[in-house]
Design a protein around this motif. Sequence first.
Motif, PDB file in Angstrom:
ATOM      1  N   PRO A  88      -0.888  -5.570 -22.275  1.00  0.00           N
ATOM      2  CA  PRO A  88      -1.439  -4.843 -20.829  1.00  0.00           C
ATOM      3  C   PRO A  88      -2.043  -5.740 -19.478  1.00  0.00           C
ATOM      4  O   PRO A  88      -2.557  -6.729 -20.503  1.00  0.00           O
ATOM      5  CB  PRO A  88      -2.330  -3.567 -20.816  1.00  0.00           C
ATOM      6  N   THR A  90      -3.967  -6.202 -16.187  1.00  0.00           N
ATOM      7  CA  THR A  90      -5.213  -6.085 -15.121  1.00  0.00           C
ATOM      8  C   THR A  90      -5.060  -7.036 -14.282  1.00  0.00           C
ATOM      9  O   THR A  90      -5.416  -8.007 -14.576  1.00  0.00           O
ATOM     10  CB  THR A  90      -6.261  -5.541 -15.270  1.00  0.00           C
ATOM     11  N   GLY A 107      -2.763  -2.079 -12.655  1.00  0.00           N
ATOM     12  CA  GLY A 107      -2.305  -2.692 -13.584  1.00  0.00           C
ATOM     13  C   GLY A 107      -1.607  -3.344 -12.681  1.00  0.00           C
ATOM     14  O   GLY A 107      -0.498  -3.104 -11.640  1.00  0.00           O
ATOM     15  N   SER A 503      -4.518  11.391 -19.134  1.00  0.00           N
ATOM     16  CA  SER A 503      -3.391  10.394 -19.017  1.00  0.00           C
ATOM     17  C   SER A 503      -2.605  10.754 -18.626  1.00  0.00           C
ATOM     18  O   SER A 503      -2.448  11.835 -17.654  1.00  0.00           O
ATOM     19  CB  SER A 503      -2.746  10.914 -20.545  1.00  0.00           C
ATOM     20  N   VAL A 516       5.001   4.097 -19.004  1.00  0.00           N
ATOM     21  CA  VAL A 516       3.886   3.837 -19.108  1.00  0.00           C
ATOM     22  C   VAL A 516       2.464   4.825 -19.583  1.00  0.00           C
ATOM     23  O   VAL A 516       3.813   5.859 -19.814  1.00  0.00           O
ATOM     24  CB  VAL A 516       3.556   3.804 -17.348  1.00  0.00           C
ATOM     25  N   THR A 518      -1.654   5.329 -19.933  1.00  0.00           N
ATOM     26  CA  THR A 518      -2.436   5.573 -19.429  1.00  0.00           C
ATOM     27  C   THR A 518      -3.389   6.487 -20.203  1.00  0.00           C
ATOM     28  O   THR A 518      -3.187   7.453 -19.421  1.00  0.00           O
ATOM     29  CB  THR A 518      -2.820   5.116 -18.479  1.00  0.00           C
ATOM     30  N   SER A 520      -7.683   7.746 -19.160  1.00  0.00           N
ATOM     31  CA  SER A 520      -8.740   7.083 -18.409  1.00  0.00           C
ATOM     32  C   SER A 520      -9.782   6.817 -19.181  1.00  0.00           C
ATOM     33  O   SER A 520      -9.711   7.133 -20.235  1.00  0.00           O
ATOM     34  CB  SER A 520      -9.063   8.433 -17.046  1.00  0.00           C
ATOM     35  N   GLN A 556      -2.553   2.696 -12.898  1.00  0.00           N
ATOM     36  CA  GLN A 556      -3.079   1.474 -14.103  1.00  0.00           C
ATOM     37  C   GLN A 556      -3.900   0.818 -13.144  1.00  0.00           C
ATOM     38  O   GLN A 556      -3.423  -0.188 -12.685  1.00  0.00           O
ATOM     39  CB  GLN A 556      -1.747   1.030 -13.851  1.00  0.00           C
ATOM     40  N   PRO A 557      -5.411   1.197 -13.487  1.00  0.00           N
ATOM     41  CA  PRO A 557      -5.606   2.298 -15.044  1.00  0.00           C
ATOM     42  C   PRO A 557      -5.627   3.160 -14.327  1.00  0.00           C
ATOM     43  O   PRO A 557      -5.213   3.685 -13.632  1.00  0.00           O
ATOM     44  CB  PRO A 557      -7.831   1.242 -14.552  1.00  0.00           C
TER      45      PRO A 557
END
Length: 741
Positions: A88, A90, A107, A503, A516, A518, A520, A556-557
């Motif tokens: 992952p 960022t 992301g 999500s 993907v 992710t 929250s 993402q995020p």
Amino acid sequence: MSVHHARRWGAALLGVVTVSTLLGGGTASAVSGATPVPDGTYAFTAKITFGDLRACTGALVDPNFVVTAKTCLTDGTGPITAGAPTRPTTVVVGRTDLTSTAGQERGGVAVLPHPDRNLALLRLANPVTGVTPVALATAAPAAAETLTVAGYGRTATEWVPNRLHAADFTVQGVGATTADVTGASAGATICRGDAGGPAFRVVAGTPQLVAIGNTSWQKGCLGETETRDGATVTRLDDLTAWIREQTADVQIFGVTAAGQLTYGVVDAASGELRANRVSTATLGFTPKAMATLNENTILTIDTAGQMYRVDVTGVDPVAFSVVPLTAGWSPYIHLTYDGYGSLYYIDSRDGKLLRRTVTAAKPDSAGLTPAIIVANGGFTQVSLTSPAPGRVMGNVATGALVSYRINGAAAAGEAFYASTLATTGWAGYTHVLSPGGGWYFARTSTGGLDRFRDANPVDGSGTDVTKLSTPVSTSGWNQVLLSARPWTGLVSVFGVKSDGRISYTALDPVTGAKVVNTVSAATLGFTPKALATLNSDTLLVTDGGTPYRVDVTSTQPLTFTRTAITSATGAAATGWTHDRLVYDGFGTLYGIAGGSVLRRYTVTKAKPATAADFVSVAVYNSGGGFNLPTLATVGKDRIIGTTIDNKLAMYKMAAGTSPWARYDLAGSGWGGFTSMFSPGNGAYYRRDANGVVTGYLDVTPYDGSGTDLAPLAPTGTASGGWDAILSAQSYDSWPDSTRRW
């Protein structure tokens, strides 16, 4: 220090102390001996975090891309290849002070490594707004020139500084791909965490990116004892064309009259042609139709009726291999692929439109499902393209441009909806192309390439189609065939957890893989009961009484804001007791309340704010007929769900309060599921009590029959961990941010 020596000690560092060479420490650290950068200065500088392994620095070179050192993005298990990061990743851009909330976090979703240098482009999940990308230098660094280097890495006194730092460095020598630098002031050096950091010159007040951090002896960095001085930076000044090509968003393949494969790259927003190449080799046959499936896979049909798969092995220079698939395609013309698994083509004998489902990224002879006839005639298009999932578009000799929403087989009725986008003006175009996203390109009879913008390519209207004043080219497009690579298609699925977190999962519609996934950090602040996805950045969530609009600000995020839908008095609306909600993408919201009552609303705004934005159309109470444990939408006026007696039922809903019709697609085997979702195109996904999602494909979803229902990836227990409440974005909703190159 000479460039020769710089290369030698860089290689030595790689073999002895890998992290020193990479400059990427396990934690974020900045340029030692440097000055903290004032807030808002060098906002293009990016802080990059690669899993829990390291943090590095980069620079925003395009709203969708940052550049950094290639070695920042490796987990050490193998060479860095193009594709999703192995951990992952960022990216924070525009945040000079890391303790603040300034700037934007994104992301990192795809790595594009340079083949020969310690340099990679990292594509962001969403474009950065409000920060100007740094300009790319075109002049090489010169010996004795001063460059500014910025970074978030370690300093002489701090392991993890909270601010961006910058210092001046003097160029000592310049090589073909790197340059040697040393600090221009006492104590200036480059430390761990500075890898990929921008090295730039300022011209007339504008920073120009010359290079990025590569290797360093790290003299003076906290915790280091090295006495040798200096560092190397990776040159970018001669990579402008490469960077601009990689960051452009439209790729067009073609075939010349001689059978050579061509490759063009266009920036949609500007229309700039950034690459235009022709293969040396020929296909070895005379093609008459082609469709691009993805960045390295093309399907072609030759004049003898043989279908081939062309595997693109390189684009600079253009290289490929050819794999024969199946014969019997001689009547067919105008292949096009929508990026979501559907291949369309026309029978030249009678104007039939046909569709097949592509079941693999590189299909073999069995990778295309049997054809269904969408239309029994009338398709006499000059060219055919796909502007969006489940849609084809083409121009006809009379000059009209017509778009079609494909629903299923002709025999089932309602096989497609046709919308005329223009009645005149398109007769002279020999090819019409679309990668998706509302961008259209049209080749003129003289070899030019015009471009058009459709503000909403799924609304069936041509009033918002604009011909842009600047064409891609006025000549030079002399290929006999052209095909745009479709932007990546994804099934976009939102979910809610019992603790109120949201999500987001992006599912590959062909392979079933989670691209993907992710969740929250923030919560909704209430226990969610029902969820409907209105479009790519708007959700409707209820707590059993009040509906809330959730605006997704990033996937993402995953971040969002929440706003209660208000009543006429301005207070929060009440009475939304729905157990399930679903939106069909055509402006209609369905909800089940009280166990069996189905309510239907027209949603009048893309981002509804008040109860008046939901116009109640009908209430259906069949005495238990809508007691559905799960609810999804198939498309316009169609809903689907599992029943309490384990059936799979599809409902055709008439307008207003008119009757509805129910069709049982499966008489058993559909019990125990907690959620269903469907983006459209006949793809159904069901979630069981263990959190496992499996897929099914209904080839003709409007025919009311389940005899053609077949497994669709993911199957078995291949995809677990899904939330109990799930909602897919309809392919027919707009905006759609999932279509990316």
